[in-house]
Design a protein around this motif. Structure first.
Motif, PDB file in Angstrom:
ATOM      1  N   GLN A   1       0.845  -1.193   0.000  1.00  0.00           N
ATOM      2  CA  GLN A   1       0.000   0.000   0.000  1.00  0.00           C
ATOM      3  C   GLN A   1       0.881   1.243   0.000  1.00  0.00           C
ATOM      4  OE1 GLN A   1      -3.662   0.252   0.099  1.00  0.00           O
ATOM      5  NE2 GLN A   1      -3.181  -1.739  -0.770  1.00  0.00           N
ATOM      6  N   LYS A   2       1.546   1.495  -1.141  1.00  0.00           N
ATOM      7  CA  LYS A   2       2.485   2.616  -1.187  1.00  0.00           C
ATOM      8  C   LYS A   2       2.608   3.169  -2.593  1.00  0.00           C
ATOM      9  CE  LYS A   2       6.753   4.553   0.019  1.00  0.00           C
ATOM     10  NZ  LYS A   2       7.893   4.643   0.778  1.00  0.00           N
ATOM     11  N   LEU A   3       2.834   4.491  -2.660  1.00  0.00           N
ATOM     12  CA  LEU A   3       3.222   5.171  -3.894  1.00  0.00           C
ATOM     13  C   LEU A   3       4.556   5.844  -3.633  1.00  0.00           C
ATOM     14  CD1 LEU A   3       0.058   5.032  -4.452  1.00  0.00           C
ATOM     15  CD2 LEU A   3       0.397   7.145  -5.703  1.00  0.00           C
ATOM     16  N   SER A   4       5.499   5.653  -4.512  1.00  0.00           N
ATOM     17  CA  SER A   4       6.772   6.381  -4.494  1.00  0.00           C
ATOM     18  C   SER A   4       6.832   7.127  -5.822  1.00  0.00           C
ATOM     19  CB  SER A   4       7.968   5.436  -4.375  1.00  0.00           C
ATOM     20  OG  SER A   4       7.991   4.835  -3.106  1.00  0.00           O
ATOM     21  N   ILE A   5       7.049   8.433  -5.738  1.00  0.00           N
ATOM     22  CA  ILE A   5       6.942   9.260  -6.937  1.00  0.00           C
ATOM     23  C   ILE A   5       8.229  10.044  -7.149  1.00  0.00           C
ATOM     24  CG2 ILE A   5       5.624  11.090  -8.084  1.00  0.00           C
ATOM     25  CD1 ILE A   5       3.275  10.274  -6.184  1.00  0.00           C
ATOM     26  N   GLU A   6       8.700  10.000  -8.371  1.00  0.00           N
ATOM     27  CA  GLU A   6       9.871  10.771  -8.793  1.00  0.00           C
ATOM     28  C   GLU A   6       9.356  11.853  -9.749  1.00  0.00           C
ATOM     29  OE1 GLU A   6      13.756   9.917 -11.556  1.00  0.00           O
ATOM     30  OE2 GLU A   6      12.861   8.250 -10.468  1.00  0.00           O
ATOM     31  N   ILE A   7       9.548  13.112  -9.369  1.00  0.00           N
ATOM     32  CA  ILE A   7       9.104  14.238 -10.190  1.00  0.00           C
ATOM     33  C   ILE A   7      10.352  14.936 -10.715  1.00  0.00           C
ATOM     34  CG2 ILE A   7       7.809  16.406 -10.235  1.00  0.00           C
ATOM     35  CD1 ILE A   7       6.340  15.327  -7.665  1.00  0.00           C
ATOM     36  N   VAL A   8      10.444  15.046 -12.031  1.00  0.00           N
ATOM     37  CA  VAL A   8      11.594  15.708 -12.657  1.00  0.00           C
ATOM     38  C   VAL A   8      11.084  16.967 -13.354  1.00  0.00           C
ATOM     39  CG1 VAL A   8      13.502  15.501 -14.290  1.00  0.00           C
ATOM     40  CG2 VAL A   8      12.738  13.488 -13.003  1.00  0.00           C
ATOM     41  N   HIS A   9      11.653  18.106 -12.971  1.00  0.00           N
ATOM     42  CA  HIS A   9      11.295  19.385 -13.597  1.00  0.00           C
ATOM     43  C   HIS A   9      12.435  19.851 -14.491  1.00  0.00           C
ATOM     44  CE1 HIS A   9       8.149  20.725 -10.403  1.00  0.00           C
ATOM     45  NE2 HIS A   9       7.665  19.872 -11.280  1.00  0.00           N
ATOM     46  N   ILE A  10      12.098  20.161 -15.722  1.00  0.00           N
ATOM     47  CA  ILE A  10      13.093  20.703 -16.642  1.00  0.00           C
ATOM     48  C   ILE A  10      12.586  22.009 -17.253  1.00  0.00           C
ATOM     49  CG2 ILE A  10      14.369  20.293 -18.777  1.00  0.00           C
ATOM     50  CD1 ILE A  10      14.530  17.368 -18.024  1.00  0.00           C
TER      51      ILE A  10
ATOM     52  N   TRP B   1      13.318  26.568 -10.109  1.00  0.00           N
ATOM     53  CA  TRP B   1      13.302  27.595  -9.081  1.00  0.00           C
ATOM     54  C   TRP B   1      14.577  27.511  -8.286  1.00  0.00           C
ATOM     55  CZ3 TRP B   1       9.471  23.699  -8.258  1.00  0.00           C
ATOM     56  CH2 TRP B   1       9.715  22.852  -7.179  1.00  0.00           C
ATOM     57  N   ASP B   2      14.925  28.615  -7.703  1.00  0.00           N
ATOM     58  CA  ASP B   2      16.136  28.708  -6.896  1.00  0.00           C
ATOM     59  C   ASP B   2      15.925  27.880  -5.632  1.00  0.00           C
ATOM     60  OD1 ASP B   2      18.283  29.410  -5.291  1.00  0.00           O
ATOM     61  OD2 ASP B   2      17.982  31.566  -5.501  1.00  0.00           O
TER      62      ASP B   2
ATOM     63  N   ALA C   1      17.396  27.842  -2.980  1.00  0.00           N
ATOM     64  CA  ALA C   1      17.566  28.609  -1.747  1.00  0.00           C
ATOM     65  C   ALA C   1      16.246  29.249  -1.300  1.00  0.00           C
ATOM     66  CB  ALA C   1      18.641  29.681  -1.931  1.00  0.00           C
ATOM     67  N   ARG C   2      15.277  29.337  -2.214  1.00  0.00           N
ATOM     68  CA  ARG C   2      13.974  29.921  -1.888  1.00  0.00           C
ATOM     69  C   ARG C   2      13.050  28.829  -1.354  1.00  0.00           C
ATOM     70  NH1 ARG C   2      11.446  33.112  -6.483  1.00  0.00           N
ATOM     71  NH2 ARG C   2       9.990  33.552  -4.809  1.00  0.00           N
ATOM     72  N   THR C   3      13.166  28.558  -0.079  1.00  0.00           N
ATOM     73  CA  THR C   3      12.417  27.447   0.507  1.00  0.00           C
ATOM     74  C   THR C   3      10.908  27.670   0.472  1.00  0.00           C
ATOM     75  OG1 THR C   3      12.711  28.368   2.718  1.00  0.00           O
ATOM     76  CG2 THR C   3      14.315  26.725   2.001  1.00  0.00           C
ATOM     77  N   GLU C   4      10.450  28.922   0.455  1.00  0.00           N
ATOM     78  CA  GLU C   4       9.004  29.158   0.417  1.00  0.00           C
ATOM     79  C   GLU C   4       8.393  28.638  -0.883  1.00  0.00           C
ATOM     80  OE1 GLU C   4      10.738  32.719  -1.644  1.00  0.00           O
ATOM     81  OE2 GLU C   4      11.269  31.660   0.194  1.00  0.00           O
ATOM     82  N   ARG C   5       9.146  28.711  -1.941  1.00  0.00           N
ATOM     83  CA  ARG C   5       8.680  28.207  -3.243  1.00  0.00           C
ATOM     84  C   ARG C   5       8.572  26.673  -3.214  1.00  0.00           C
ATOM     85  NH1 ARG C   5       7.348  30.385  -8.577  1.00  0.00           N
ATOM     86  NH2 ARG C   5       7.662  28.583  -9.841  1.00  0.00           N
ATOM     87  N   ALA C   6       9.578  26.035  -2.634  1.00  0.00           N
ATOM     88  CA  ALA C   6       9.559  24.574  -2.511  1.00  0.00           C
ATOM     89  C   ALA C   6       8.402  24.126  -1.619  1.00  0.00           C
ATOM     90  CB  ALA C   6      10.893  24.067  -1.965  1.00  0.00           C
ATOM     91  N   THR C   7       8.189  24.836  -0.529  1.00  0.00           N
ATOM     92  CA  THR C   7       7.095  24.492   0.386  1.00  0.00           C
ATOM     93  C   THR C   7       5.746  24.648  -0.310  1.00  0.00           C
ATOM     94  OG1 THR C   7       8.402  25.108   2.310  1.00  0.00           O
ATOM     95  CG2 THR C   7       6.009  25.061   2.599  1.00  0.00           C
ATOM     96  N   TYR C   8       5.580  25.724  -1.075  1.00  0.00           N
ATOM     97  CA  TYR C   8       4.340  25.933  -1.827  1.00  0.00           C
ATOM     98  C   TYR C   8       4.099  24.759  -2.780  1.00  0.00           C
ATOM     99  CZ  TYR C   8       1.045  27.693  -5.253  1.00  0.00           C
ATOM    100  OH  TYR C   8      -0.027  27.815  -6.097  1.00  0.00           O
ATOM    101  N   PHE C   9       5.134  24.367  -3.522  1.00  0.00           N
ATOM    102  CA  PHE C   9       4.978  23.277  -4.482  1.00  0.00           C
ATOM    103  C   PHE C   9       4.643  21.967  -3.767  1.00  0.00           C
ATOM    104  CE2 PHE C   9       6.583  19.729  -7.010  1.00  0.00           C
ATOM    105  CZ  PHE C   9       5.758  19.868  -8.115  1.00  0.00           C
ATOM    106  N   LYS C  10       5.363  21.650  -2.696  1.00  0.00           N
ATOM    107  CA  LYS C  10       5.085  20.405  -1.965  1.00  0.00           C
ATOM    108  C   LYS C  10       3.659  20.393  -1.421  1.00  0.00           C
ATOM    109  CE  LYS C  10       8.722  20.698   0.654  1.00  0.00           C
ATOM    110  NZ  LYS C  10       9.712  20.410   1.709  1.00  0.00           N
ATOM    111  N   ASN C  11       3.183  21.532  -0.947  1.00  0.00           N
ATOM    112  CA  ASN C  11       1.808  21.608  -0.452  1.00  0.00           C
ATOM    113  C   ASN C  11       0.805  21.355  -1.575  1.00  0.00           C
ATOM    114  OD1 ASN C  11       2.656  22.083   2.159  1.00  0.00           O
ATOM    115  ND2 ASN C  11       2.417  24.293   2.021  1.00  0.00           N
TER     116      ASN C  11
ATOM    117  N   GLY D   1      16.392  19.543 -13.730  1.00  0.00           N
ATOM    118  CA  GLY D   1      17.422  19.347 -14.737  1.00  0.00           C
ATOM    119  C   GLY D   1      17.517  20.572 -15.631  1.00  0.00           C
ATOM    120  N   PRO D   2      18.633  20.757 -16.299  1.00  0.00           N
ATOM    121  CA  PRO D   2      18.799  21.937 -17.147  1.00  0.00           C
ATOM    122  C   PRO D   2      17.929  21.861 -18.407  1.00  0.00           C
ATOM    123  CG  PRO D   2      20.724  20.518 -17.315  1.00  0.00           C
ATOM    124  CD  PRO D   2      19.827  19.917 -16.273  1.00  0.00           C
ATOM    125  N   PRO D   3      17.148  22.909 -18.690  1.00  0.00           N
ATOM    126  CA  PRO D   3      16.289  22.891 -19.875  1.00  0.00           C
ATOM    127  C   PRO D   3      17.071  22.824 -21.185  1.00  0.00           C
ATOM    128  CG  PRO D   3      16.222  25.041 -18.808  1.00  0.00           C
ATOM    129  CD  PRO D   3      17.005  24.127 -17.917  1.00  0.00           C
TER     130      PRO D   3
END
Length: 145
Positions: free
Chosen positions: A60-69, A73-74, A76-86, A110-112
């Motif tokens: 009963q599990k999902l493991s997800i790998e999300i790759v953004h290219i 986002w920077d 160092a901007r943790t608020e952006r990461a927190t917004y996305f995770k939410n 990854g680099p576009p």
């Protein structure tokens, strides 16, 4: 281009749930300005004899790998990461936690400049405005066929 690789225990997601989950993920990216054809979602079912966490088989599990290219986002901007995770949590909850299914995910960037669709550099990968517009038109045409 976001790539979502969703490794899941067999029988944790119905075909209808896969369809609605895919639509929800795609809608999120459309809402932040990406075309739907950039969004790739792969469902990879695993039997419990092929899905282990800490040496224990998972049923009963999902493991997800999300790759953004396409967009970055920077880190160092943790608020952006927190917004996305939410947002990800909000999208996944009805298919996981609300059903008693454990979920874990990670996001990589990854680099576009190392991304292509049908042999064409996507517009976000180019800083040249003329090239960006030419490639946008080519991409839209290439995904129609």
């Amino acid at each position: 281009m976001p790539f979502w690789k969703i490794y899941h225990s067999t029988n944790t997601l119905t075909q209808e749930e896969k369809s609605t989950l895919s639509a929800s993920i795609t809608q999120y990216y459309i809402s932040v300005g990406l075309p739907a054809f950039y969004v790739n979602i792969f469902f990879l079912p695993l039997t419990s004899d092929n899905f282990f966490v800490g040496g224990t088989p998972q049923s009963q599990k999902l493991s997800i790998e999300i790759v953004h290219i396409a967009r970055q986002w920077d880190s160092a901007r943790t608020e952006r990461a927190t917004y996305f995770k939410n947002k990800v949590d909000e999208i996944l909850r009805p298919y996981t936690i609300d059903k008693g299914v454990q979920v874990e995910y990670c996001v990589m960037q990854g680099p576009p400049q190392l991304w292509r669709i049908n042999g064409i550099d996507p517009p976000e990968g180019s800083e040249d405005e003329v090239l960006r517009e030419r490639n946008r038109a080519l991409l839209e045409e290439s995904v129609k066929t």
